[in-house]
Design a protein around this motif. Sequence first.
Motif, PDB file in Angstrom:
ATOM      1  N   GLY A  81      22.740  43.979  84.024  1.00 57.49           N
ATOM      2  CA  GLY A  81      23.087  42.850  83.863  1.00 57.49           C
ATOM      3  C   GLY A  81      24.808  42.385  83.707  1.00 57.49           C
ATOM      4  O   GLY A  81      24.830  41.072  82.706  1.00 57.49           O
ATOM      5  N   ARG A  82      25.535  43.088  83.714  1.00 65.94           N
ATOM      6  CA  ARG A  82      26.888  43.498  82.714  1.00 65.94           C
ATOM      7  C   ARG A  82      27.619  42.896  83.367  1.00 65.94           C
ATOM      8  O   ARG A  82      27.963  42.082  81.932  1.00 65.94           O
ATOM      9  N   ARG A  83      27.585  42.557  84.717  1.00 61.80           N
ATOM     10  CA  ARG A  83      28.469  41.686  84.916  1.00 61.80           C
ATOM     11  C   ARG A  83      28.544  40.209  84.411  1.00 61.80           C
ATOM     12  O   ARG A  83      28.836  38.781  84.351  1.00 61.80           O
ATOM     13  N   ILE A  84      27.308  39.578  84.265  1.00 59.70           N
ATOM     14  CA  ILE A  84      26.253  38.502  83.928  1.00 59.70           C
ATOM     15  C   ILE A  84      26.171  37.941  82.657  1.00 59.70           C
ATOM     16  O   ILE A  84      26.999  36.684  81.840  1.00 59.70           O
ATOM     17  N   VAL A  85      26.396  39.267  81.648  1.00 62.75           N
ATOM     18  CA  VAL A  85      26.160  39.292  80.274  1.00 62.75           C
ATOM     19  C   VAL A  85      27.780  39.070  79.992  1.00 62.75           C
ATOM     20  O   VAL A  85      28.418  38.226  79.045  1.00 62.75           O
ATOM     21  N   SER A  86      28.779  39.645  80.763  1.00 66.33           N
ATOM     22  CA  SER A  86      30.311  39.515  80.635  1.00 66.33           C
ATOM     23  C   SER A  86      30.851  37.690  80.700  1.00 66.33           C
ATOM     24  O   SER A  86      31.779  37.344  79.547  1.00 66.33           O
ATOM     25  N   LEU A  87      30.060  37.036  81.373  1.00 69.10           N
ATOM     26  CA  LEU A  87      30.380  35.735  81.454  1.00 69.10           C
ATOM     27  C   LEU A  87      29.409  34.807  80.843  1.00 69.10           C
ATOM     28  O   LEU A  87      29.988  34.333  80.144  1.00 69.10           O
ATOM     29  N   LEU A  88      28.068  35.012  80.212  1.00 73.13           N
ATOM     30  CA  LEU A  88      27.935  34.386  78.902  1.00 73.13           C
ATOM     31  C   LEU A  88      28.476  34.377  77.983  1.00 73.13           C
ATOM     32  O   LEU A  88      28.062  33.793  76.979  1.00 73.13           O
ATOM     33  N   LEU A  89      28.756  35.954  77.678  1.00 71.48           N
ATOM     34  CA  LEU A  89      29.730  35.724  76.147  1.00 71.48           C
ATOM     35  C   LEU A  89      30.572  35.371  75.927  1.00 71.48           C
ATOM     36  O   LEU A  89      30.890  34.847  74.739  1.00 71.48           O
ATOM     37  N   LEU A  90      30.652  34.869  76.939  1.00 70.62           N
ATOM     38  CA  LEU A  90      32.379  33.515  76.945  1.00 70.62           C
ATOM     39  C   LEU A  90      31.395  31.944  76.357  1.00 70.62           C
ATOM     40  O   LEU A  90      32.252  31.140  76.232  1.00 70.62           O
ATOM     41  N   MET A  91      30.179  31.806  76.713  1.00 66.61           N
ATOM     42  CA  MET A  91      29.384  30.434  76.792  1.00 66.61           C
ATOM     43  C   MET A  91      30.052  30.061  75.548  1.00 66.61           C
ATOM     44  O   MET A  91      30.263  28.215  75.271  1.00 66.61           O
ATOM     45  N   PRO A  92      29.776  30.418  74.214  1.00 66.44           N
ATOM     46  CA  PRO A  92      30.047  29.720  73.006  1.00 66.44           C
ATOM     47  C   PRO A  92      30.856  29.595  73.195  1.00 66.44           C
ATOM     48  O   PRO A  92      31.100  28.794  71.994  1.00 66.44           O
ATOM     49  N   MET A  93      31.798  29.517  73.074  1.00 65.30           N
ATOM     50  CA  MET A  93      33.586  28.725  73.675  1.00 65.30           C
ATOM     51  C   MET A  93      33.280  27.545  73.582  1.00 65.30           C
ATOM     52  O   MET A  93      33.896  26.894  73.589  1.00 65.30           O
ATOM     53  N   ALA A  94      32.592  27.062  74.299  1.00 61.01           N
ATOM     54  CA  ALA A  94      31.886  25.770  74.933  1.00 61.01           C
ATOM     55  C   ALA A  94      31.204  24.914  73.285  1.00 61.01           C
ATOM     56  O   ALA A  94      30.451  23.731  73.584  1.00 61.01           O
ATOM     57  N   MET A  95      30.802  25.539  72.921  1.00 65.99           N
ATOM     58  CA  MET A  95      29.667  24.505  71.507  1.00 65.99           C
ATOM     59  C   MET A  95      30.755  24.433  70.525  1.00 65.99           C
ATOM     60  O   MET A  95      30.811  25.185  70.034  1.00 65.99           O
ATOM     61  N   PRO A  96      30.645  23.209  70.544  1.00 67.21           N
ATOM     62  CA  PRO A  96      31.932  23.099  68.931  1.00 67.21           C
ATOM     63  C   PRO A  96      30.652  23.578  67.346  1.00 67.21           C
ATOM     64  O   PRO A  96      29.388  22.969  67.745  1.00 67.21           O
ATOM     65  N   ALA A  97      31.541  24.254  66.575  1.00 59.53           N
ATOM     66  CA  ALA A  97      30.957  24.706  65.458  1.00 59.53           C
ATOM     67  C   ALA A  97      30.191  23.232  64.958  1.00 59.53           C
ATOM     68  O   ALA A  97      29.006  23.795  64.280  1.00 59.53           O
ATOM     69  N   TYR A  98      30.367  22.561  65.198  1.00 57.79           N
ATOM     70  CA  TYR A  98      29.695  21.856  64.508  1.00 57.79           C
ATOM     71  C   TYR A  98      28.663  20.878  65.201  1.00 57.79           C
ATOM     72  O   TYR A  98      27.396  20.677  64.426  1.00 57.79           O
ATOM     73  N   ILE A  99      28.294  21.087  66.550  1.00 62.52           N
ATOM     74  CA  ILE A  99      27.078  20.343  67.248  1.00 62.52           C
ATOM     75  C   ILE A  99      26.195  21.904  67.021  1.00 62.52           C
ATOM     76  O   ILE A  99      25.143  21.618  66.797  1.00 62.52           O
ATOM     77  N   ILE A 100      26.868  23.074  67.011  1.00 62.94           N
ATOM     78  CA  ILE A 100      25.726  24.529  66.496  1.00 62.94           C
ATOM     79  C   ILE A 100      25.355  24.107  65.665  1.00 62.94           C
ATOM     80  O   ILE A 100      23.962  24.699  65.143  1.00 62.94           O
ATOM     81  N   ALA A 101      25.608  23.343  64.136  1.00 64.70           N
ATOM     82  CA  ALA A 101      25.123  22.996  63.045  1.00 64.70           C
ATOM     83  C   ALA A 101      24.293  22.508  63.223  1.00 64.70           C
ATOM     84  O   ALA A 101      23.017  22.527  62.408  1.00 64.70           O
ATOM     85  N   TYR A 102      24.290  20.967  63.968  1.00 67.33           N
ATOM     86  CA  TYR A 102      22.967  20.474  63.723  1.00 67.33           C
ATOM     87  C   TYR A 102      21.874  20.880  64.456  1.00 67.33           C
ATOM     88  O   TYR A 102      21.058  20.579  63.827  1.00 67.33           O
ATOM     89  N   THR A 103      21.972  21.356  65.303  1.00 65.85           N
ATOM     90  CA  THR A 103      21.119  22.362  65.695  1.00 65.85           C
ATOM     91  C   THR A 103      20.537  23.113  64.707  1.00 65.85           C
ATOM     92  O   THR A 103      18.788  23.506  65.353  1.00 65.85           O
ATOM     93  N   TYR A 104      20.640  24.106  64.650  1.00 64.17           N
ATOM     94  CA  TYR A 104      20.038  25.169  63.352  1.00 64.17           C
ATOM     95  C   TYR A 104      20.107  24.108  62.461  1.00 64.17           C
ATOM     96  O   TYR A 104      18.785  24.737  61.886  1.00 64.17           O
ATOM     97  N   THR A 105      20.243  23.596  61.759  1.00 61.63           N
ATOM     98  CA  THR A 105      19.786  22.487  60.623  1.00 61.63           C
ATOM     99  C   THR A 105      18.717  22.039  61.130  1.00 61.63           C
ATOM    100  O   THR A 105      17.474  21.825  60.679  1.00 61.63           O
ATOM    101  N   GLY A 106      18.491  21.352  62.747  1.00 63.42           N
ATOM    102  CA  GLY A 106      17.097  20.513  62.837  1.00 63.42           C
ATOM    103  C   GLY A 106      16.347  22.469  63.318  1.00 63.42           C
ATOM    104  O   GLY A 106      14.938  21.331  62.961  1.00 63.42           O
ATOM    105  N   ILE A 107      17.037  23.518  63.185  1.00 61.53           N
ATOM    106  CA  ILE A 107      15.111  24.042  64.093  1.00 61.53           C
ATOM    107  C   ILE A 107      15.334  24.954  62.556  1.00 61.53           C
ATOM    108  O   ILE A 107      13.746  24.799  62.468  1.00 61.53           O
ATOM    109  N   LEU A 108      16.329  25.057  61.611  1.00 58.40           N
ATOM    110  CA  LEU A 108      15.624  25.723  60.004  1.00 58.40           C
ATOM    111  C   LEU A 108      15.442  25.295  59.026  1.00 58.40           C
ATOM    112  O   LEU A 108      14.976  25.792  57.427  1.00 58.40           O
TER     113      LEU A 108
END
Length: 538
Positions: A81-108
């Motif tokens: 899975g190295r090739r697909i993982v290489s792509l997936l590792l870029l995907m958090p760039m699409a997630m603004p920090a304030y949005i991930i903060a909202y989601t983990y607040t809702g979870i934790l």
Amino acid sequence: MLRFDKLSFITIATAALLTLPIVVIVIQIFSQDMSIWHHLYETVLFDYVTNTLLLMFGVGVGVIILGVSTAWWTSSFDFPGRRIVSLLLLMPMAMPAYIIAYTYTGILDFAGPIQTVLRSVFQVSYGEYWFFEIRSLTGAMLMLAFVLYPYVYLMSRAAFLSQSGNLLDVSRSLGVSPLMSFFKVTLPMARPAIIAGLSLVLMETLADYGTVEYFGVSTFTTGIFRTYYGLGSIAGAAQLATGLLCFVLLLVMLEKFSRRRIRYFSHTESQIKPNRVKLTGALQWIVLAWCMVPVSIGFLIPAAVLAYWSVKSNVLLSSEFFVLIWNSFSLAFIAAFVAVTLALVLAYAARKSKSKLVNGAVQVTSLGYAMPGTIVAIGVVIAFNGFDNAFLSFLERYTDIEFGLFLSGTLVAVVFAYTVRFLAVSLGAIQSGLQSIKPSIDQSAQLLGLTPSQIIRKVHVPLLSGSVLTAFLIVFVDVLKELPATLILRPFNFNTLAVRAYEFASDERLIDVGPASLTIVLVGLVPVFLLNRSIVKN
């Protein structure tokens, strides 16, 4: 005597206009109204400085661990899975920090599903057990680290892939293990690239407002907002912004100084591409699991939560949501169009002119990207308010008609701030594309009688279609994500997706955060896929 043509004049005038917000911020150092500054110095300034430094340190350590390790595994080793993982590792760039903060607040958070299940299973009440407090400085460090590590990952991976296999073969022939070879050869060679990625991360950390504000962490950015809105002091906010500007400039100088005496060379003509080491047994699955940790925490889990919230929310199909999409997309389109158009003009001027002044002016326009949105926004407020007040005074002197503000509180101010902030992104993409166009093509166009504007429109734009589209999309997405500048400059009752998500989160309506946030994330994936296309051959 210096003589300039029309294009040089336009370039210098554009640079002067775009640096105006930064200049007026610096001028506030000499402001006579220092009462607010003294109040801040005696009360909260120490907390702002301390928390900002701690946040930068924590995020810096996190992104180096995550970014460098994953870059090394995916560039130097082969595993399932190295090739697909290489792509997936870029995907958090699409997630603004304030949005991930909202989601983990809702979870934790206390009312989230994890703590609710724990209380139910173990029959305990609040205060009778320990659980990680997500709304904290440590929580902010983690959120920012998991969405910003791709900057270090990209730079490090490019550096690892460009290193010659000769060096690694020599080190291993001397009995050095792959792990020790990494620390003694690979890592030192990649240090400049790692530092460059880390500098971008720290600048983004300084610019963050949504995460630290939502988690209740006092930093320079939250202090600027509190001073501007809470104390009603533009001068005090500008003075704080000057302090933040000093942090940014110090960071840029440290980055340059750290590489001042470091030079690494390799003979590219005899460079041998290193062979990836095939991992076997349990190690290959451990490496795969480690690479999936930042992907899961930084993108997959938050995206799943946002999708769930979007389905449950009543906002998704409401008329308000479609108005938000129209406001956000139209504003982002205009800002991206303006930025790309100016980038084409400036890049052509730098290509054509041999004047140091013109080339220096083009470089100066890139300063805005290093400035947090709060600094740019406060600078725009001061500059536009000054212009409006002077112009209204002039009109009132010669007419009896009452006029409103011309620039302040309008979309013109918002688009101008976006242009100052993100012009460097489009300029870099355009200049990279221009390097592949031979100067002889420009000379041929001039011999045929084409003016500079016609050369840009009829020659460069068709040849640079890929670079122009890339620049447009990246600025478009950056504008969609931008929160602090939009909050300060937007007209009354004008909301964007980012602002509305922020307002829902502030009201603790986390489920309603889903539709707006998920839209931003999905659109943000477009530049990620463009980035992957450029490196997929590796």
